[in-house]
Design an enzyme around this catalytic site. Structure first.
Site, PDB file in Angstrom:
ATOM      1  N   HIS A 168      -3.898   7.262  13.969  1.00 35.63           N
ATOM      2  CA  HIS A 168      -3.729   5.977  14.645  1.00 35.63           C
ATOM      3  C   HIS A 168      -2.347   5.396  14.383  1.00 35.63           C
ATOM      4  O   HIS A 168      -1.706   4.875  15.291  1.00 35.63           O
ATOM      5  CB  HIS A 168      -4.830   5.009  14.201  1.00 35.63           C
ATOM      6  CG  HIS A 168      -4.995   4.869  12.713  1.00 35.63           C
ATOM      7  ND1 HIS A 168      -5.152   5.955  11.869  1.00 35.63           N
ATOM      8  CD2 HIS A 168      -5.019   3.781  11.908  1.00 35.63           C
ATOM      9  CE1 HIS A 168      -5.266   5.535  10.623  1.00 35.63           C
ATOM     10  NE2 HIS A 168      -5.186   4.217  10.618  1.00 35.63           N
ATOM     11  N   ASP A 214      -1.345  -3.576  10.565  1.00 37.64           N
ATOM     12  CA  ASP A 214      -2.700  -3.968  10.195  1.00 37.64           C
ATOM     13  C   ASP A 214      -3.592  -2.921  10.813  1.00 37.64           C
ATOM     14  O   ASP A 214      -3.491  -2.623  12.009  1.00 37.64           O
ATOM     15  CB  ASP A 214      -3.075  -5.369  10.669  1.00 37.64           C
ATOM     16  CG  ASP A 214      -4.280  -5.880   9.883  1.00 37.64           C
ATOM     17  OD1 ASP A 214      -4.226  -5.859   8.641  1.00 37.64           O
ATOM     18  OD2 ASP A 214      -5.282  -6.265  10.500  1.00 37.64           O
ATOM     19  N   ASN A 237       0.846  -1.185   0.000  1.00 35.28           N
ATOM     20  CA  ASN A 237       0.000   0.000   0.000  1.00 35.28           C
ATOM     21  C   ASN A 237       0.889   1.245   0.000  1.00 35.28           C
ATOM     22  O   ASN A 237       1.573   1.532   0.980  1.00 35.28           O
ATOM     23  CB  ASN A 237      -0.913  -0.035   1.236  1.00 35.28           C
ATOM     24  CG  ASN A 237      -1.870   1.129   1.310  1.00 35.28           C
ATOM     25  OD1 ASN A 237      -1.486   2.273   1.117  1.00 35.28           O
ATOM     26  ND2 ASN A 237      -3.115   0.835   1.617  1.00 35.28           N
TER      27      ASN A 237
END
Length: 197
Positions: free
Chosen positions: A183, A71, A13
């Protein structure tokens, strides 16, 4: 304390690669798993933690280097934590626009007071593929789901994620500011602390 000169990032990604490299800085040379393999492991875990460890071990096995995996996903309160670990595949792998459209449809009649959500990131660092003690760091970013997309920065669910402390969507934040608040930034701050960076 683990001393790292280089590691492989277990992600294809481009958005995650860019964010995590910026957060790690120049002290550690980060290589992409794409240099070693284009095949992604099947994410068979039932939690962000399980999938992060699985991806880190796979990247270490393929590269022979210490590996860092992220993740992450969006957990929406009204949807019982969905899309959760299935965030990237929420609309059957059809991409960000389809994922966002599906989420908007699922939330269309939900009152504002019940639109709470969290972006969750779990980082797993393994020194080698069989590392018995992975380093795990979790970051959670609280917000809520908007009724329509806003902003042009970021990727994934960023245009739908309202950041109350900045009174804007995550996609309206400058990349540098998002890299301080998100996050992943929270998880990375913990990891950097653990590594003494």
């Amino acid at each position: 304390m683990i001393k790292l000169e280089q590691l492989v990032l277990a992600s294809h990604n481009a958005g995650k690669l860019k964010e995590l490299q910026a957060m790690l800085g120049a002290s550690v040379k980060v290589r992409s798993i794409g240099e070693f393999s284009q095949v992604e492991p099947e994410e068979t875990g039932l939690s962000f933690v399980e999938n992060a460890i699985l991806k880190a071990r796979n990247a270490a096995r393929l590269s022979g280097l210490p590996a860092l995996a992220d993740d992450s996903g969006l957990a929406v309160d009204f949807l019982g934590g969905a899309p959760g670990i299935y965030s990237a595949r929420y609309a059957d792998g059809r991409g960000d626009a389809a994922n966002n459209a599906k989420l908007l449809e699922a939330m269309k009649d939900v009152p504002d007071a019940e639109r709470g959500a969290q972006f969750v990131s779990v980082l797993a660092l393994v020194r080698h593929a069989d590392d018995p003690l992975p380093i795990l760091c979790e970051g959670i970013w609280e917000g809520r789901i908007l009724r329509e997309a806003r902003g042009a920065h970021g990727f994934g669910y960023d245009p739908l994620f309202w950041v109350p402390e900045r009174d804007c969507s995550s996609a309206e934040l400058a990349p540098e500011e998002k890299n301080r608040l998100s996050h992943r930034a929270r998880a990375m701050a913990l990891l950097k602390q653990r590594l003494g960076l």
